[in-house]
Design an enzyme around this catalytic site. Structure first.
Site, mmCIF file in Angstrom:
data_model
loop_
_atom_site.group_PDB
_atom_site.id
_atom_site.type_symbol
_atom_site.label_atom_id
_atom_site.label_comp_id
_atom_site.label_asym_id
_atom_site.label_seq_id
_atom_site.Cartn_x
_atom_site.Cartn_y
_atom_site.Cartn_z
ATOM 1 N N PRO A 2 59.027 -11.582 -33.727
ATOM 2 C CA PRO A 2 59.904 -10.424 -33.928
ATOM 3 C C PRO A 2 59.985 -9.591 -32.656
ATOM 4 C CG PRO A 2 58.394 -10.678 -35.770
ATOM 5 C CD PRO A 2 57.948 -11.650 -34.715
ATOM 6 N N GLU A 3 61.147 -9.002 -32.418
ATOM 7 C CA GLU A 3 61.358 -8.221 -31.207
ATOM 8 C C GLU A 3 61.333 -6.736 -31.534
ATOM 9 O OE1 GLU A 3 64.550 -10.039 -28.875
ATOM 10 O OE2 GLU A 3 64.017 -11.994 -29.703
ATOM 11 N N LYS A 53 56.456 -4.445 -28.670
ATOM 12 C CA LYS A 53 56.066 -5.241 -29.829
ATOM 13 C C LYS A 53 54.688 -4.871 -30.361
ATOM 14 C CE LYS A 53 58.884 -8.930 -27.905
ATOM 15 N NZ LYS A 53 58.944 -10.326 -27.428
ATOM 16 N N ARG A 253 62.072 -20.853 -23.425
ATOM 17 C CA ARG A 253 62.711 -20.385 -24.655
ATOM 18 C C ARG A 253 64.135 -20.935 -24.723
ATOM 19 N NH1 ARG A 253 60.383 -15.335 -26.056
ATOM 20 N NH2 ARG A 253 58.166 -15.399 -25.478
#
Length: 263
Positions: A2-3, A53, A253
């Protein structure tokens, strides 16, 4: 992972559930935190603060719980006394008279005093948070042009929490599409118009993701609620120029972009 926007939305839910209410039960899984259970019982959670985060739970007694979810950590809000059936490992339970917040599966959890927060290695390392509404476009431009960052390719820079805290992969992809920039570029190569567009996108896209409310559709990813323009849209038409969106791997990524309008 999650960002920033998803961490902030989670913090909002936790705060709504337990902030300002006396803690009636406190439990920690890690032995080094057990001594704080009695000290925190009767205290109040004052607020939940996000630093990119990472999540900081500030208590009325002056202590702060630092946690970073990494890939697997997750917070849940339940009724007081309730323990959900799950295969996840419970790490933290903070309970009031009517609600409890539970942290599962996280491995980075520490209790800090004010000096500990100020000296914490991760918190010292992270840059300004993109969801800090006092952060301006001009300040982001200054960071882009700083000697530390101006020769970094955007494909890696926008994942570096030392540059701007809270950015991650889907935000990287959407920011560069919004600014019409290819990932190979560096800030030192851009003109002022391009720099301005990139700096604005670095703030507008995460804030749009955080602020958007509504029904999550097929474009969702880790709870993002706004429409993706390129992320997870490989092979589809770009809504801006009609080109075909491509996918590759950058900085380990998946990366999506439109060769037709991202020069």
């Amino acid at each position: 992972m999650p960002e920033g926007p998803e961490i902030r939305r989670a913090a909002d839910k936790l705060e709504a559930a337990v902030a300002g209410k006396p803690l009636t039960h406190v439990w920690f899984a890690f032995p080094e935190l057990k001594a704080f259970e009695a000290q925190l019982t009767g205290a109040r959670v004052e607020r939940f603060e996000t630093r990119g985060k990472a999540l900081l739970t500030h208590f009325s007694c002056g202590l702060t719980l630092y946690s970073h979810n990494q890939l697997y950590g997750v917070w849940r809000v339940v009724k007081a006394g309730e323990t959900p059936q799950t295969t996840r490992s419970l790490r933290v339970r903070l309970e009031t008279e009517d609600a409890a917040v539970l942290l599962y599966s996280a491995s980075e959890i520490e209790m800090l005093d004010a000096d500990g927060v100020a000296a914490h290695a991760f918190l010292q390392r992270v840059g300004p948070d993109v969801l800090d509404m006092s952060l301006t476009v001009e300040q982001v431009k200054e960071r882009l042009l700083s000697p530390r960052f101006h020769r970094r390719q955007f494909s890696g820079l926008l994942l570096d929490q030392a540059f701007l805290a809270g950015l991650g992969n889907y935000l990287r992809v959407e920011i560069l599409w919004q600014a019409q920039l290819a990932p190979r570029h560096k800030a030192i190569e851009l003109n002022n118009t391009q720099l301005d567009a990139l700096a604005r996108a670095c703030l507008e896209i995460p804030r749009l993701s955080y602020q958007t409310r509504g029904t999550v559709d097929e474009n969702k990813h880790h709870g993002a609620l706004f429409r993706f323009e390129v992320f997870h849209r490989a092979g589809k038409k770009c809504r801006r120029c009609g080109g075909i969106i491509e996918k590759t791997t950058l900085s380990s990524r998946p990366f999506y972009w439109c060769p037709g309008c991202q020069a």
